[in-house]
Design a protein around this motif. Structure first.
Motif, PDB file in Angstrom:
ATOM      1  N   ILE A 100      63.951  52.084  27.672  1.00 32.14           N
ATOM      2  CA  ILE A 100      65.385  51.106  27.380  1.00 32.14           C
ATOM      3  C   ILE A 100      64.409  50.123  26.918  1.00 32.14           C
ATOM      4  O   ILE A 100      63.338  49.490  27.625  1.00 32.14           O
ATOM      5  CB  ILE A 100      65.801  49.951  28.913  1.00 32.14           C
ATOM      6  CG1 ILE A 100      66.849  50.790  29.289  1.00 32.14           C
ATOM      7  CG2 ILE A 100      65.960  48.498  29.077  1.00 32.14           C
ATOM      8  CD1 ILE A 100      67.245  50.669  30.973  1.00 32.14           C
ATOM      9  N   ASP A 101      64.441  48.760  25.702  1.00 30.34           N
ATOM     10  CA  ASP A 101      63.323  47.824  24.892  1.00 30.34           C
ATOM     11  C   ASP A 101      62.238  49.229  25.073  1.00 30.34           C
ATOM     12  O   ASP A 101      61.508  48.405  25.527  1.00 30.34           O
ATOM     13  CB  ASP A 101      63.763  46.952  26.074  1.00 30.34           C
ATOM     14  CG  ASP A 101      64.963  45.768  25.968  1.00 30.34           C
ATOM     15  OD1 ASP A 101      65.596  46.376  25.011  1.00 30.34           O
ATOM     16  OD2 ASP A 101      65.117  45.389  26.985  1.00 30.34           O
ATOM     17  N   GLY A 102      62.053  49.991  25.164  1.00 31.84           N
ATOM     18  CA  GLY A 102      61.138  51.097  24.259  1.00 31.84           C
ATOM     19  C   GLY A 102      59.813  50.874  25.219  1.00 31.84           C
ATOM     20  O   GLY A 102      59.371  51.580  25.606  1.00 31.84           O
ATOM     21  N   SER A 147      59.788  47.889  39.729  1.00 29.05           N
ATOM     22  CA  SER A 147      59.808  47.025  39.191  1.00 29.05           C
ATOM     23  C   SER A 147      59.517  46.893  37.913  1.00 29.05           C
ATOM     24  O   SER A 147      60.101  45.903  36.852  1.00 29.05           O
ATOM     25  CB  SER A 147      60.805  45.754  40.434  1.00 29.05           C
ATOM     26  OG  SER A 147      58.992  45.096  40.572  1.00 29.05           O
ATOM     27  N   GLN A 148      57.968  46.511  37.522  1.00 31.79           N
ATOM     28  CA  GLN A 148      57.631  46.379  36.914  1.00 31.79           C
ATOM     29  C   GLN A 148      57.414  47.740  35.513  1.00 31.79           C
ATOM     30  O   GLN A 148      56.813  48.324  35.929  1.00 31.79           O
ATOM     31  CB  GLN A 148      56.411  45.609  37.489  1.00 31.79           C
ATOM     32  CG  GLN A 148      55.607  46.856  38.164  1.00 31.79           C
ATOM     33  CD  GLN A 148      54.305  45.741  37.555  1.00 31.79           C
ATOM     34  OE1 GLN A 148      53.390  45.137  36.652  1.00 31.79           O
ATOM     35  NE2 GLN A 148      53.277  45.973  39.066  1.00 31.79           N
ATOM     36  N   ALA A 149      57.159  47.177  34.316  1.00 30.32           N
ATOM     37  CA  ALA A 149      57.123  48.016  33.457  1.00 30.32           C
ATOM     38  C   ALA A 149      55.376  47.760  33.269  1.00 30.32           C
ATOM     39  O   ALA A 149      54.870  47.286  32.896  1.00 30.32           O
ATOM     40  CB  ALA A 149      57.861  47.525  32.434  1.00 30.32           C
ATOM     41  N   TRP A 150      55.267  49.416  33.317  1.00 27.47           N
ATOM     42  CA  TRP A 150      53.403  49.562  33.139  1.00 27.47           C
ATOM     43  C   TRP A 150      52.846  50.193  31.503  1.00 27.47           C
ATOM     44  O   TRP A 150      54.079  51.020  30.856  1.00 27.47           O
ATOM     45  CB  TRP A 150      53.302  50.871  34.191  1.00 27.47           C
ATOM     46  CG  TRP A 150      53.214  50.365  35.676  1.00 27.47           C
ATOM     47  CD1 TRP A 150      53.959  50.473  36.502  1.00 27.47           C
ATOM     48  CD2 TRP A 150      52.116  49.209  36.451  1.00 27.47           C
ATOM     49  NE1 TRP A 150      54.541  49.842  37.844  1.00 27.47           N
ATOM     50  CE2 TRP A 150      52.986  49.368  37.797  1.00 27.47           C
ATOM     51  CE3 TRP A 150      51.392  49.289  36.245  1.00 27.47           C
ATOM     52  CZ2 TRP A 150      52.432  49.239  38.989  1.00 27.47           C
ATOM     53  CZ3 TRP A 150      50.873  48.657  37.351  1.00 27.47           C
ATOM     54  CH2 TRP A 150      51.255  48.462  38.589  1.00 27.47           C
ATOM     55  N   ARG A 192      58.522  52.751  32.783  1.00 25.34           N
ATOM     56  CA  ARG A 192      58.716  52.334  34.199  1.00 25.34           C
ATOM     57  C   ARG A 192      59.111  53.517  35.569  1.00 25.34           C
ATOM     58  O   ARG A 192      59.583  54.368  34.896  1.00 25.34           O
ATOM     59  CB  ARG A 192      60.161  51.614  33.970  1.00 25.34           C
ATOM     60  CG  ARG A 192      60.558  50.881  35.461  1.00 25.34           C
ATOM     61  CD  ARG A 192      61.865  50.063  35.077  1.00 25.34           C
ATOM     62  NE  ARG A 192      61.987  49.003  33.409  1.00 25.34           N
ATOM     63  CZ  ARG A 192      60.943  47.337  33.859  1.00 25.34           C
ATOM     64  NH1 ARG A 192      61.227  47.342  35.212  1.00 25.34           N
ATOM     65  NH2 ARG A 192      60.942  46.787  32.969  1.00 25.34           N
ATOM     66  N   PHE A 193      58.496  53.404  37.038  1.00 23.01           N
ATOM     67  CA  PHE A 193      58.646  54.145  36.959  1.00 23.01           C
ATOM     68  C   PHE A 193      60.683  53.812  37.854  1.00 23.01           C
ATOM     69  O   PHE A 193      60.782  53.589  38.483  1.00 23.01           O
ATOM     70  CB  PHE A 193      57.984  54.680  38.456  1.00 23.01           C
ATOM     71  CG  PHE A 193      56.545  55.139  38.302  1.00 23.01           C
ATOM     72  CD1 PHE A 193      56.040  56.341  37.736  1.00 23.01           C
ATOM     73  CD2 PHE A 193      55.945  53.600  37.262  1.00 23.01           C
ATOM     74  CE1 PHE A 193      55.213  56.623  37.595  1.00 23.01           C
ATOM     75  CE2 PHE A 193      54.357  54.179  37.428  1.00 23.01           C
ATOM     76  CZ  PHE A 193      54.341  55.133  37.169  1.00 23.01           C
ATOM     77  N   VAL A 194      61.362  55.629  37.985  1.00 22.47           N
ATOM     78  CA  VAL A 194      61.994  55.347  38.944  1.00 22.47           C
ATOM     79  C   VAL A 194      62.113  56.501  40.150  1.00 22.47           C
ATOM     80  O   VAL A 194      62.066  57.324  39.875  1.00 22.47           O
ATOM     81  CB  VAL A 194      63.740  55.705  37.677  1.00 22.47           C
ATOM     82  CG1 VAL A 194      65.183  56.033  38.821  1.00 22.47           C
ATOM     83  CG2 VAL A 194      63.422  55.060  36.415  1.00 22.47           C
ATOM     84  N   ARG A 195      63.145  55.651  40.656  1.00 19.07           N
ATOM     85  CA  ARG A 195      63.190  56.059  42.226  1.00 19.07           C
ATOM     86  C   ARG A 195      63.813  57.779  42.237  1.00 19.07           C
ATOM     87  O   ARG A 195      65.110  57.483  41.675  1.00 19.07           O
ATOM     88  CB  ARG A 195      63.148  56.045  43.414  1.00 19.07           C
ATOM     89  CG  ARG A 195      62.444  54.965  43.815  1.00 19.07           C
ATOM     90  CD  ARG A 195      61.747  54.117  45.705  1.00 19.07           C
ATOM     91  NE  ARG A 195      61.927  54.404  46.144  1.00 19.07           N
ATOM     92  CZ  ARG A 195      61.867  54.471  47.487  1.00 19.07           C
ATOM     93  NH1 ARG A 195      61.549  53.185  47.605  1.00 19.07           N
ATOM     94  NH2 ARG A 195      61.697  54.858  48.560  1.00 19.07           N
TER      95      ARG A 195
END
Length: 331
Positions: free
Chosen positions: A183-185, A209-212, A293-296
């Motif tokens: 999503i958005d790269g 929640s944040q993009a790393w 981005r991490f997804v649980r």
């Protein structure tokens, strides 16, 4: 035998690694994208753990000193054989003197070159993988350099490869429904909550929640992530404990580190999450500077995805064997 004509730093010999020695401080190492190595070896009729060349700095060139079948998998690297553009994820036949060129991929990070029979470098602790920090395995424990020669083991002649090659739909396409679309790269990877997750209180929510961003201080040992730091609710001191690829640790600075193929065998930083094994190959193809981005995920979800990947590999194995058997019967 093949000769390395042109290479960059950190291109190495890798296979599926040497698990089982972490208790004596030996990292498993192995390919950053093990699925690409497994599929390439299956197409060639090699054992899935046969040694391959992992290319992560480009351009890369090698010369065949003998006739050989080979395949290029992993990143979209536009391989060319003596000037002729080749299809990736497909077996090809090289004649003595042919030069294979691998250009900078359009996207993704690592390409893999496998030959029928595999590269015949010494077997050490059950693996031919290079461990750069330890200085052992692979090609004398170091990256490949121009002028290096690599022997090729004898290939199994029982089931011949077709002249037109055997190709496969690459995992990224074949397994598209299993993996989260960028999503958005941003590359979304699934992870499971780890032992010290609760120490981070509200900051744990920001981890998810944040993009790393994968920082320039990243390598095969670990990906250091840049972003808004996360801190535990109270200072914590821990004894060193065992870690494996996929574990996400948080050092005192608050920016996480994902352990990768050359993962440390032990460490004392708190563990906030663990990337599921079936998503690690996608991380292994992520470039420096890209966002994650991490997804649980749950253990059940991780197991279901692992089973689906196994079915894909089994299907490739059955199809390749069926084609070769047909050739043996017909020809």
């Amino acid at each position: 035998m093949i000769e390395i004509v042109q290479t960059g730093p950190f291109n190495t010999i890798q296979d599926l690694g040497r698990p089982g020695y972490r208790d004596i401080g030996v990292s498993a190492s192995g390919a950053m994208d093990p699925l690409a190595v497994r599929i390439g070896n299956i197409l060639l009729g090699n054992p899935e753990s046969a040694a391959a060349i992992e290319v992560q700095t480009f351009p890369f060139k090698l010369r065949f000193a003998v006739d050989a079948d080979f395949v290029v998998t992993g990143a979209e690297s536009r391989p060319r054989l003596t000037g002729r553009t080749l299809s990736p994820w497909c077996t090809h036949r090289a004649a003595k003197g042919d030069v294979l060129e691998i250009e900078q991929p359009r996207r993704l990070a690592r390409a893999y070159i496998m030959v029928a029979g595999g590269f015949d470098v010494p077997l050490l602790m059950g693996s031919r993988s290079t461990t750069l920090r330890g200085g052992f395995g692979g090609n004398c424990g170091r990256p490949l350099t121009a002028g290096d020669t690599l022997p090729i083991a004898a290939a199994d002649e029982a089931l011949p490869l077709p002249k037109g090659g055997i190709s496969v739909i690459e995992p990224e396409v074949a397994l598209r429904d299993l993996f989260l679309e960028p999503i958005d790269g941003e590359l979304s990877v699934r992870a499971i909550v780890a032992g010290e997750h609760e120490l981070y209180g509200a900051d744990a929510d920001r981890f998810w929640s944040q993009a790393w961003r994968i920082s320039s201080q990243s390598d095969r040992t670990g990906y250091r992530l840049s972003g808004e730091p996360i801190k535990p609710g109270v200072p914590v001191e821990m004894r060193s404990h065992g870690v494996v690829p996929g574990v996400v640790q948080v050092p005192p600075g608050g920016e996480p580190i994902i352990q990768m193929s050359d993962a440390n065998t032990a460490g004392g930083y708190p563990k906030i999450a663990g990337v599921i094994e079936s998503d690690l190959w996608r991380l292994g193809q992520a470039r420096i500077g890209s966002r994650v981005r991490f997804v649980r995920a749950t253990h059940a979800e991780a197991r279901a995805i692992e089973q689906a990947v196994t079915r894909y590999v089994d299907d490739v194995r059955r199809t390749a064997a069926m084609v070769k058997r047909a050739l043996g019967v017909i020809g």
